[in-house]
Design an enzyme around this catalytic site. Structure first.
Site, PDB file in Angstrom:
ATOM      1  N   SER A 263       0.895  -1.227   0.018  1.00 45.21           N
ATOM      2  CA  SER A 263       0.035   0.124   0.082  1.00 45.21           C
ATOM      3  C   SER A 263       1.072   1.077   0.173  1.00 45.21           C
ATOM      4  O   SER A 263       1.504   1.415  -0.909  1.00 45.21           O
ATOM      5  CB  SER A 263      -0.849  -0.113   1.101  1.00 45.21           C
ATOM      6  OG  SER A 263      -1.741   0.878   1.199  1.00 45.21           O
ATOM      7  N   ASP A 366      -9.927  -4.515  -5.214  1.00 39.39           N
ATOM      8  CA  ASP A 366      -9.290  -3.556  -4.325  1.00 39.39           C
ATOM      9  C   ASP A 366     -10.159  -2.089  -4.650  1.00 39.39           C
ATOM     10  O   ASP A 366      -9.882  -1.524  -5.875  1.00 39.39           O
ATOM     11  CB  ASP A 366      -7.914  -3.308  -4.565  1.00 39.39           C
ATOM     12  CG  ASP A 366      -7.063  -2.429  -3.386  1.00 39.39           C
ATOM     13  OD1 ASP A 366      -7.639  -1.598  -2.934  1.00 39.39           O
ATOM     14  OD2 ASP A 366      -6.113  -2.612  -3.295  1.00 39.39           O
ATOM     15  N   HIS A 398      -8.113  -4.884  -0.955  1.00 41.96           N
ATOM     16  CA  HIS A 398      -6.880  -4.043  -0.437  1.00 41.96           C
ATOM     17  C   HIS A 398      -6.273  -5.113   0.917  1.00 41.96           C
ATOM     18  O   HIS A 398      -4.902  -5.211   0.842  1.00 41.96           O
ATOM     19  CB  HIS A 398      -7.496  -2.755   0.080  1.00 41.96           C
ATOM     20  CG  HIS A 398      -5.924  -2.023   0.293  1.00 41.96           C
ATOM     21  ND1 HIS A 398      -5.223  -1.786  -0.752  1.00 41.96           N
ATOM     22  CD2 HIS A 398      -5.361  -1.477   1.246  1.00 41.96           C
ATOM     23  CE1 HIS A 398      -4.231  -0.878  -0.503  1.00 41.96           C
ATOM     24  NE2 HIS A 398      -4.342  -0.883   0.936  1.00 41.96           N
TER      25      HIS A 398
END
Length: 452
Positions: A263, A366, A398
């Site tokens: 991320s 995601d 995610h």
């Protein structure tokens, strides 16, 4: 050399190979420290004086090194001081962050969803937390730099200890039980929306990799409002410098280094690689502390690499544009910290070859960072001449790849891909069947309420 009682030992720099000078006659008569002992010696040099304990059977060395005993037990006073400083820091930064957030229904809803999400996954978090704080494989808070991670410590009556003692950049080091030969090593940069990142977030992935005979360093860095994007990238770069220059002291193989980020961590890692490549080209190899080419591969997990295209998306998701631009030092800085855009620039082409090959992972479900961000970044790298591969996981969100799937137990598809690449061309250590940490019903509920 090890010092006999009463002798002094010359001071060693943190950039030195701290094990190169350590010799003794052991019970095997080899005249050299074992690799296990060498790693413990290196840990003693870099661990904070209040912090790391060497537990159980891993107590390999008891001599005095640089005037500090390797076997150190934290005092209650030191633990209390550390807890007090952390509480004060978190409270102060929370109020500062609230001053940026104001009152908005999106982030309030996200905060409530985050609470429910954490509650549903709590059985897994408790088990991972127990591992993090009790496992002899985990060496917490190894100092990698002098830039304050806790910038706002100790005011007025809270000056209970020297600020610098707690204001050092740190990483967590995960070592396999047996260090019989140099091991592959992964530097991992955690996510957290540039606001709630913390080195302990990588403990689940690190645990799985250590079980496959891989050393892992989970890097801490300043978050907003403690720092902005330049500070975060600087911290990551300093940590990677420490990692590349010292990992051999901890039993790592300097020829098998890998960089991974998830991320926001994937974004920061790629920024650090690009900035370092430019420094190397401008200053020469001999004048930089580390080079991107020291890493055999970069693993980007669910990352965002074009901030210009993500700013409005984040705003709709609850990370308001005003806050995001404060994190990124203004709208004018977005192109500079967008790796996808930087690698397209003509002035970057002379040093694009310095970047390592990349393997980019993303889930197609995601919603925090759409998977198109990874696809476009891969296309840009490929067009610039960087070797890059993508792996898209259908219907994965995610957090599925990084949290829910590993907590489900059994075969972890993301982990298996990473391990296969780390040991490419070698014998892959036998897979360890992972236990289920959270009941399936709670995993499904967590997926349903996830704010990510």
């Amino acid at each position: 050399m090890l010092c006999a009682p009463g002798e002094e030992m010359p001071e060693l720099s943190s950039q030195d190979d701290s094990c190169a000078v350590l010799e003794r006659e052991d019970h095997h008569g080899s005249g050299k420290l074992t690799r296990r002992a060498s790693a413990d010696a290196a840990l003693a040099l870099h661990a904070p004086s209040f912090g790391r304990r060497h537990q159980g059977p891993r107590r390999a060395v008891t001599e005095m090194i640089v005037g500090t005993p390797i076997e150190q037990q934290p005092s209650f006073k030191a633990d209390f001081q550390h807890a007090a400083s952390e509480t004060y820091l978190i409270t102060q930064l929370s109020f500062k962050l609230l001053s940026y957030l104001g009152v908005g229904y999106r982030w309030v809803c996200k905060l409530m969803a985050l609470g429910l999400y954490a509650l549903f996954l709590m059985p897994g978090f408790i088990q991972i937390g127990w591992y993090y704080f009790t496992s002899p494989c985990v060496h917490r808070s190894i100092v990698y730099g002098d830039q304050p991670r806790n910038r706002y410590l100790f005011r007025s009556t809270l000056k209970i200890c020297c600020q610098q003692r707690f204001a050092l950049s740190r990483l967590d080091l995960y070592l396999p039980e047996i260090l019989d030969k140099p091991k592959p090593a992964v530097a991992f940069v955690t996510g957290g929306a540039w606001i709630i990142g913390y080195k302990a977030w990588g403990s689940l992935l690190a645990k799985r990799l250590v079980e496959r005979d891989v050393i892992v360093a989970c890097i801490d860095y300043r978050n907003f409002p403690q720092g902005t994007i330049s500070d975060m990238v600087e911290d990551v770069g300093n940590a990677l410098s420490f990692f590349c220059n010292n990992i051999a002291s901890f039993g790592g193989d300097p020829n098998r280094l890998f960089l991974a980020g998830q991320s926001a961590g994937a974004h920061l890692s790629s920024c650090a690689l690009i900035i370092q490549a430019k420094k190397q080209k401008l200053n020469g190899r001999s004048r930089v502390m580390w080079t991107p080419s020291q890493f055999k591969m970069f693993f980007g997990i669910s990352g965002g690499y074009n901030l210009l295209e993500l700013v409005d998306h984040f705003h709709q998701r609850g990370l308001y544009k005003s806050i995001f631009l404060s994190v990124m030092e203004g709208e004018e800085s977005l192109p500079r910290f967008s790796p996808e855009l930087v690698v397209k620039r003509k002035d970057f082409q002379p040093w694009i070859h310095l970047l390592p090959p990349a393997m980019l992972f993303h889930g197609t479900a995601d919603y925090s960072i759409p998977y198109h961000a990874t696809v476009r970044f891969a296309d840009s790298l490929r067009a610039a001449g960087v070797k890059v591969t993508t792996k898209l996981f259908p219907h994965k969100t995610h957090t599925d790849l990084f949290l829910q799937d590993p907590m489900r137990g059994g075969r972890d598809e993301l982990l298996e891909h990473i391990v296969a690449l780390i040991y490419e061309g070698e014998d892959v250590p036998e897979s360890v069947v992972s236990e289920q940490l959270v009941p399936e019903i709670l995993l499904q509920l967590a997926r349903l309420v996830s704010p990510f």
